[in-house]
Design a protein around this motif. Sequence first.
Motif, short mmCIF file in Angstrom:
data_model
loop_
_atom_site.label_atom_id
_atom_site.label_comp_id
_atom_site.label_asym_id
_atom_site.label_seq_id
_atom_site.Cartn_x
_atom_site.Cartn_y
_atom_site.Cartn_z
N THR A 288 0.85 -53.49 -22.35
CA THR A 288 1.61 -52.38 -22.90
C THR A 288 2.82 -52.87 -23.68
O THR A 288 3.63 -53.64 -23.16
CB THR A 288 2.09 -51.43 -21.79
OG1 THR A 288 0.96 -50.97 -21.03
CG2 THR A 288 2.83 -50.22 -22.37
N ALA B 6 -7.39 -41.51 -22.14
CA ALA B 6 -7.68 -42.44 -21.04
C ALA B 6 -9.18 -42.47 -20.73
O ALA B 6 -9.75 -43.55 -20.53
CB ALA B 6 -6.88 -42.06 -19.80
N SER C 26 -5.19 -41.12 -30.63
CA SER C 26 -4.86 -39.75 -30.26
C SER C 26 -4.78 -38.88 -31.51
O SER C 26 -4.13 -39.24 -32.49
CB SER C 26 -3.51 -39.73 -29.53
OG SER C 26 -3.11 -38.42 -29.23
N VAL D 105 -11.08 -44.33 -23.52
CA VAL D 105 -10.89 -45.78 -23.42
C VAL D 105 -11.71 -46.34 -22.26
O VAL D 105 -12.36 -47.39 -22.36
CB VAL D 105 -9.40 -46.12 -23.26
CG1 VAL D 105 -9.20 -47.59 -22.90
CG2 VAL D 105 -8.65 -45.79 -24.55
N GLU D 106 -11.71 -45.63 -21.15
CA GLU D 106 -12.50 -46.06 -20.00
C GLU D 106 -13.98 -46.15 -20.33
O GLU D 106 -14.68 -47.06 -19.88
CB GLU D 106 -12.28 -45.09 -18.83
CG GLU D 106 -13.05 -45.41 -17.57
CD GLU D 106 -12.59 -46.67 -16.85
OE1 GLU D 106 -13.24 -47.06 -15.86
OE2 GLU D 106 -11.58 -47.28 -17.26
N ALA E 183 -5.78 -48.56 -27.11
CA ALA E 183 -5.53 -47.18 -26.71
C ALA E 183 -4.30 -46.73 -27.49
O ALA E 183 -3.16 -46.88 -27.05
CB ALA E 183 -5.28 -47.08 -25.20
N GLN F 43 -1.95 -44.44 -28.51
CA GLN F 43 -1.51 -43.15 -28.00
C GLN F 43 -0.57 -42.41 -28.94
O GLN F 43 -0.25 -41.24 -28.72
CB GLN F 43 -0.84 -43.34 -26.63
CG GLN F 43 0.64 -43.66 -26.64
CD GLN F 43 1.00 -45.02 -27.23
OE1 GLN F 43 0.15 -45.84 -27.51
NE2 GLN F 43 2.29 -45.25 -27.43
N THR G 189 -1.96 -50.98 -25.44
CA THR G 189 -1.40 -49.66 -25.68
C THR G 189 0.12 -49.77 -25.82
O THR G 189 0.67 -50.88 -25.81
CB THR G 189 -1.79 -48.68 -24.54
OG1 THR G 189 -1.47 -47.34 -24.92
CG2 THR G 189 -1.10 -49.04 -23.24
N VAL H 62 -6.85 -53.88 -22.35
CA VAL H 62 -6.53 -52.64 -23.06
C VAL H 62 -5.12 -52.78 -23.61
O VAL H 62 -4.18 -53.07 -22.88
CB VAL H 62 -6.61 -51.41 -22.12
CG1 VAL H 62 -6.15 -50.15 -22.84
CG2 VAL H 62 -8.03 -51.24 -21.59
N THR I 246 -4.16 -54.00 -18.55
CA THR I 246 -3.51 -53.13 -19.52
C THR I 246 -2.25 -53.82 -20.03
O THR I 246 -1.32 -54.07 -19.27
CB THR I 246 -3.17 -51.76 -18.91
OG1 THR I 246 -4.37 -51.14 -18.46
CG2 THR I 246 -2.49 -50.87 -19.94
N ASP J 239 -4.90 -35.86 -24.06
CA ASP J 239 -5.30 -35.74 -22.66
C ASP J 239 -6.64 -36.42 -22.37
O ASP J 239 -6.96 -36.71 -21.22
CB ASP J 239 -5.38 -34.27 -22.25
CG ASP J 239 -4.01 -33.60 -22.18
OD1 ASP J 239 -3.00 -34.33 -22.15
OD2 ASP J 239 -3.96 -32.36 -22.16
#
Length: 260
Positions: free
Chosen positions: A18, A190, A127, A193-194, A105, A107, A55, A53, A16, A187
């Motif tokens: 970030t 995640a 999102s 994305v998984e 991801a 968000q 994000t 990933v 991940t 919510d």
Amino acid sequence: MAQTITIETDARGVATLTLNRPDKRNALSSDMMDDLTAAAADLGADPAVRVVVLTGAGDTFCAGGDLDWMRAQVAADDDTRAAEAHRLAGMLRALNELPKPLIGAVQGQAFGGGIGMMSVCDVAIGSTGARFGLTETRLGLIPATIGPYVVARMGQAMARRVFMSARLFDAEEAVQLGLLARAVPADDLAAAVEAEVIPYLSCAPGAVAEAKALIRDLGGLSAEAAIDHSVWALVARWQGDEAAEGIAAFFAKRKPGWVR
């Protein structure tokens, strides 16, 4: 790794990456661009990493260019502006050519360079409630350096809807434009994305890397030519009166002279 980003890799080899400037809405500074370029090289070369990933920390994915970085461009000469545009272009290219699946991801909201980073992801999930925009023309500039990737992602017909108007659009329209594969409640992000990550863990890593490279080859985008053209298109725009007025108005928190 530098503080502008963080990297965490789980036991499956899912890393991940970030963007970690939440106080600056994860805006792209020179340091962050360099850190992302280096991270792409490191993750790409690490045989333990199967999927990446991308994000952002906080409630914004990426607000575009850092304000201090933009101020520096105002005072810079053409060669310096070109060098900084090449810095951004190099970062985007490194992420685009990462030989691992890159899952976005997203968000929170994304503008300018944030749209560019969404465009170099192999798939991006966003999102609902987030807002997006290519806002450069409000400043008298153009979305040049990110342009090759944005147009490749959207296609020309879809890009014409948002590339020049600087209007904001929601996650549902981002799906229609091809920027997002799906928009889900925060919510559920995640889990969504998984669901994109899991299939890759059953695939041969080398085959995935070569298949991804083949897509680029078949797409016909000449990276060197497209990057060079976009960089000098932006430099030319910086030279004009509109860029000077737009940037000055932005920092003065007033409307530029062309607003009606």
